[in-house]
Design a protein around this motif. Structure first.
Motif, PDB file in Angstrom:
ATOM      1  N   SER A   7      67.909  48.231  23.344  1.00 33.37           N
ATOM      2  CA  SER A   7      67.631  46.972  24.049  1.00 33.37           C
ATOM      3  C   SER A   7      68.470  45.835  23.485  1.00 33.37           C
ATOM      4  O   SER A   7      68.562  45.669  22.271  1.00 33.37           O
ATOM      5  N   ASN A   8      69.053  45.031  24.363  1.00 31.91           N
ATOM      6  CA  ASN A   8      69.858  43.885  23.927  1.00 31.91           C
ATOM      7  C   ASN A   8      69.049  42.595  23.845  1.00 31.91           C
ATOM      8  O   ASN A   8      69.603  41.528  23.603  1.00 31.91           O
ATOM      9  N   CYS A   9      67.733  42.666  24.078  1.00 30.69           N
ATOM     10  CA  CYS A   9      66.891  41.476  23.962  1.00 30.69           C
ATOM     11  C   CYS A   9      65.548  41.874  23.369  1.00 30.69           C
ATOM     12  O   CYS A   9      65.180  43.063  23.401  1.00 30.69           O
ATOM     13  N   PRO A  10      64.802  40.927  22.818  1.00 28.07           N
ATOM     14  CA  PRO A  10      63.518  41.252  22.204  1.00 28.07           C
ATOM     15  C   PRO A  10      62.601  42.014  23.163  1.00 28.07           C
ATOM     16  O   PRO A  10      62.524  41.689  24.352  1.00 28.07           O
ATOM     17  N   VAL A  11      61.922  43.003  22.634  1.00 31.80           N
ATOM     18  CA  VAL A  11      61.046  43.844  23.459  1.00 31.80           C
ATOM     19  C   VAL A  11      59.659  43.206  23.500  1.00 31.80           C
ATOM     20  O   VAL A  11      58.703  43.665  22.879  1.00 31.80           O
ATOM     21  N   HIS A  14      56.398  38.910  27.554  1.00 34.95           N
ATOM     22  CA  HIS A  14      56.302  37.584  28.164  1.00 34.95           C
ATOM     23  C   HIS A  14      57.668  36.994  28.505  1.00 34.95           C
ATOM     24  O   HIS A  14      57.755  35.930  29.089  1.00 34.95           O
ATOM     25  N   GLN A  15      58.755  37.680  28.132  1.00 36.18           N
ATOM     26  CA  GLN A  15      60.095  37.228  28.520  1.00 36.18           C
ATOM     27  C   GLN A  15      60.579  38.053  29.703  1.00 36.18           C
ATOM     28  O   GLN A  15      60.193  39.219  29.860  1.00 36.18           O
ATOM     29  N   GLY A  16      61.448  37.458  30.514  1.00 34.54           N
ATOM     30  CA  GLY A  16      61.882  38.121  31.743  1.00 34.54           C
ATOM     31  C   GLY A  16      62.495  39.490  31.517  1.00 34.54           C
ATOM     32  O   GLY A  16      62.031  40.504  32.046  1.00 34.54           O
ATOM     33  N   SER A  17      63.545  39.560  30.724  1.00 35.29           N
ATOM     34  CA  SER A  17      64.206  40.837  30.469  1.00 35.29           C
ATOM     35  C   SER A  17      63.297  41.755  29.658  1.00 35.29           C
ATOM     36  O   SER A  17      63.255  42.967  29.889  1.00 35.29           O
ATOM     37  N   GLY A  18      62.576  41.173  28.696  1.00 32.44           N
ATOM     38  CA  GLY A  18      61.645  41.965  27.909  1.00 32.44           C
ATOM     39  C   GLY A  18      60.573  42.602  28.768  1.00 32.44           C
ATOM     40  O   GLY A  18      60.161  43.749  28.543  1.00 32.44           O
ATOM     41  N   TYR A  19      60.125  41.871  29.798  1.00 33.99           N
ATOM     42  CA  TYR A  19      59.132  42.409  30.721  1.00 33.99           C
ATOM     43  C   TYR A  19      59.652  43.681  31.396  1.00 33.99           C
ATOM     44  O   TYR A  19      58.937  44.684  31.507  1.00 33.99           O
ATOM     45  N   VAL A  20      60.914  43.637  31.825  1.00 40.28           N
ATOM     46  CA  VAL A  20      61.517  44.792  32.488  1.00 40.28           C
ATOM     47  C   VAL A  20      61.597  45.976  31.529  1.00 40.28           C
ATOM     48  O   VAL A  20      61.244  47.117  31.869  1.00 40.28           O
ATOM     49  N   ILE A  21      62.057  45.725  30.312  1.00 37.00           N
ATOM     50  CA  ILE A  21      62.259  46.799  29.340  1.00 37.00           C
ATOM     51  C   ILE A  21      60.937  47.433  28.934  1.00 37.00           C
ATOM     52  O   ILE A  21      60.793  48.665  28.935  1.00 37.00           O
ATOM     53  N   VAL A  22      59.947  46.592  28.603  1.00 30.02           N
ATOM     54  CA  VAL A  22      58.645  47.102  28.184  1.00 30.02           C
ATOM     55  C   VAL A  22      58.015  47.945  29.283  1.00 30.02           C
ATOM     56  O   VAL A  22      57.519  49.057  29.041  1.00 30.02           O
ATOM     57  N   ASN A  23      58.038  47.447  30.517  1.00 30.05           N
ATOM     58  CA  ASN A  23      57.350  48.150  31.596  1.00 30.05           C
ATOM     59  C   ASN A  23      58.133  49.353  32.119  1.00 30.05           C
ATOM     60  O   ASN A  23      57.530  50.300  32.634  1.00 30.05           O
ATOM     61  N   THR A  24      59.452  49.331  31.975  1.00 31.56           N
ATOM     62  CA  THR A  24      60.225  50.532  32.298  1.00 31.56           C
ATOM     63  C   THR A  24      59.867  51.650  31.329  1.00 31.56           C
ATOM     64  O   THR A  24      59.659  52.805  31.735  1.00 31.56           O
ATOM     65  N   ALA A  25      59.772  51.307  30.043  1.00 26.78           N
ATOM     66  CA  ALA A  25      59.384  52.304  29.037  1.00 26.78           C
ATOM     67  C   ALA A  25      57.979  52.833  29.317  1.00 26.78           C
ATOM     68  O   ALA A  25      57.725  54.047  29.222  1.00 26.78           O
ATOM     69  N   LYS A  26      57.046  51.929  29.676  1.00 33.64           N
ATOM     70  CA  LYS A  26      55.683  52.351  29.993  1.00 33.64           C
ATOM     71  C   LYS A  26      55.667  53.288  31.199  1.00 33.64           C
ATOM     72  O   LYS A  26      54.948  54.300  31.216  1.00 33.64           O
ATOM     73  N   VAL A  37      62.098  53.108  21.889  1.00 36.44           N
ATOM     74  CA  VAL A  37      62.826  51.872  22.169  1.00 36.44           C
ATOM     75  C   VAL A  37      63.293  51.253  20.856  1.00 36.44           C
ATOM     76  O   VAL A  37      62.506  51.036  19.936  1.00 36.44           O
ATOM     77  N   ILE A  38      64.595  50.964  20.781  1.00 38.78           N
ATOM     78  CA  ILE A  38      65.187  50.337  19.609  1.00 38.78           C
ATOM     79  C   ILE A  38      65.473  48.872  19.946  1.00 38.78           C
ATOM     80  O   ILE A  38      66.352  48.573  20.757  1.00 38.78           O
ATOM     81  N   PRO A  39      64.730  47.921  19.349  1.00 38.42           N
ATOM     82  CA  PRO A  39      64.956  46.498  19.640  1.00 38.42           C
ATOM     83  C   PRO A  39      66.182  45.976  18.899  1.00 38.42           C
ATOM     84  O   PRO A  39      66.654  46.611  17.939  1.00 38.42           O
ATOM     85  N   PRO A  40      66.725  44.831  19.312  1.00 44.02           N
ATOM     86  CA  PRO A  40      67.971  44.321  18.716  1.00 44.02           C
ATOM     87  C   PRO A  40      67.861  43.983  17.239  1.00 44.02           C
ATOM     88  O   PRO A  40      68.865  44.012  16.530  1.00 44.02           O
ATOM     89  N   SER A  74      71.830  62.620  19.159  1.00 40.05           N
ATOM     90  CA  SER A  74      72.243  63.873  19.804  1.00 40.05           C
ATOM     91  C   SER A  74      71.062  64.716  20.261  1.00 40.05           C
ATOM     92  O   SER A  74      71.220  65.628  21.085  1.00 40.05           O
ATOM     93  N   GLN A  75      69.864  64.418  19.756  1.00 39.17           N
ATOM     94  CA  GLN A  75      68.690  65.206  20.112  1.00 39.17           C
ATOM     95  C   GLN A  75      67.998  64.701  21.385  1.00 39.17           C
ATOM     96  O   GLN A  75      67.079  65.341  21.881  1.00 39.17           O
ATOM     97  N   TYR A  76      68.441  63.551  21.888  1.00 38.08           N
ATOM     98  CA  TYR A  76      67.812  62.986  23.082  1.00 38.08           C
ATOM     99  C   TYR A  76      68.451  63.530  24.362  1.00 38.08           C
ATOM    100  O   TYR A  76      69.613  63.965  24.367  1.00 38.08           O
ATOM    101  N   ASP A  77      67.670  63.477  25.432  1.00 35.30           N
ATOM    102  CA  ASP A  77      68.141  63.962  26.734  1.00 35.30           C
ATOM    103  C   ASP A  77      68.791  62.859  27.559  1.00 35.30           C
ATOM    104  O   ASP A  77      69.552  63.141  28.484  1.00 35.30           O
ATOM    105  N   LEU A  78      68.472  61.603  27.235  1.00 40.38           N
ATOM    106  CA  LEU A  78      69.001  60.479  28.007  1.00 40.38           C
ATOM    107  C   LEU A  78      69.039  59.247  27.113  1.00 40.38           C
ATOM    108  O   LEU A  78      68.099  58.996  26.355  1.00 40.38           O
ATOM    109  N   LEU A  79      70.137  58.497  27.213  1.00 40.12           N
ATOM    110  CA  LEU A  79      70.238  57.207  26.537  1.00 40.12           C
ATOM    111  C   LEU A  79      70.224  56.114  27.603  1.00 40.12           C
ATOM    112  O   LEU A  79      71.032  56.142  28.533  1.00 40.12           O
TER     113      LEU A  79
END
Length: 272
Positions: A7-11, A14-26, A37-40, A74-79
């Motif tokens: 993630s390029n922004c805080p996870v 309550h922030q716009g981009s953070g909202y997308v990242i958190v809920n996509t992961a959920k 999820v690896i935060p910046p 290398s052990q992950y299926d998707l980045l």
């Protein structure tokens, strides 16, 4: 699948981009995938620079993180990467470490699209480009063209990627953002007050120059109206942006964490 997210922004939700990242992961977790999820703050380098050289520090930090954690990666299926700052990390993965993992760029806004629109509307903008602000379109485009797929949060960005950047249509997708259910169910009927509302970070590309020019004139002409500013941040000083004679008509809500309060403020607004 085991999915890794950079993630390029805080996870934070309550922030716009953070909202997308958190809920996509959920959402991915709900579908049965394992998501990390690896935060910046885990990879941003040269932190003593604070808010300066953000893109460069993010690009280098992402790449160094991939290098240091290449066995784990290398052990992950998707980045999944957020932000085209990840271009250097993508190059490192694909052409140096030779990691055969599909990479999805989930973009909260295509960087080159922002620059394209700012150039179109330059005469309405106040900011002047400093000499050290390089045009990084070539770097961002490298990222767009070398990830395996791009998922945008709007058809607006999706169409730009295909029409202007010439990214193959089969590689670009979009998923329009939805409101949380609390905004859609059991909402009490609001009483629209004589209130004008702005919600968002107080940054130049969001048209604050026009707001600073227009709103005082409106408030003087209609003294029974108020102007609410929501989410502009803790350091916001009203007197630095608006003349003293209208300050008593302006209310600032630096951060609104509770969605019920946000709904209440929206319901009471006549102009948004």
């Amino acid at each position: 699948m085991d999915i890794l997210v950079l993630s390029n922004c805080p996870v934070v939700e309550h922030q716009g981009s953070g909202y997308v990242i958190v809920n996509t992961a959920k959402a991915l977790s709900t579908l049965g995938h394992t998501v990390k999820v690896i935060p910046p703050d885990q990879f941003t380098c040269l932190r003593f620079l604070k808010h300066r050289a953000h893109i460069y520090r993010m690009a280098i930090g992402m790449a160094l993180w991939i290098l240091k954690n290449r066995r784990t990666v290398s052990q992950y299926d998707l980045l999944v990467v957020y932000g085209a700052e990840s271009g250097l990390a993508v190059f490192l993965m694909k052409y140096m470490l030779l990691l055969r993992i599909p990479v999805l760029l989930h973009s909260n806004g295509l960087e080159t699209h922002v620059r394209y629109r700012k150039k179109q509307f330059q005469r309405y903008l106040l900011e002047k480009k400093s000499w050290f602000h390089l045009n990084l379109d070539f770097y961002f485009k490298y990222c767009y063209r070398n990830v395996d797929a791009i998922l945008t949060v709007s058809k607006y960005d999706h169409d730009f990627a295909i029409d202007q950047l010439k990214i193959p249509p089969a590689k670009v997708f979009f998923n329009e953002l939805a409101l949380p259910e609390i905004f859609l169910k059991n909402i009490p009927a609001g009483t629209r007050g004589k209130v004008i509302t702005y919600c968002g970070t107080w940054i130049e590309r969001k048209g604050i120059g026009s707001i600073k020019e227009a709103v005082p004139s409106i408030l003087r002409r209609f003294p029974d109206y108020r102007f609410n500013l929501i989410g502009v941040g803790e350091g916001f000083q009203t007197s630095e942006h608006f003349p003293v004679d209208v300050l008593n008509q302006i209310t600032v809500y630096s951060l609104v964490w509770e969605k019920g309060k946000l709904i209440e403020l929206y319901n009471g607004s006549s102009i948004f």
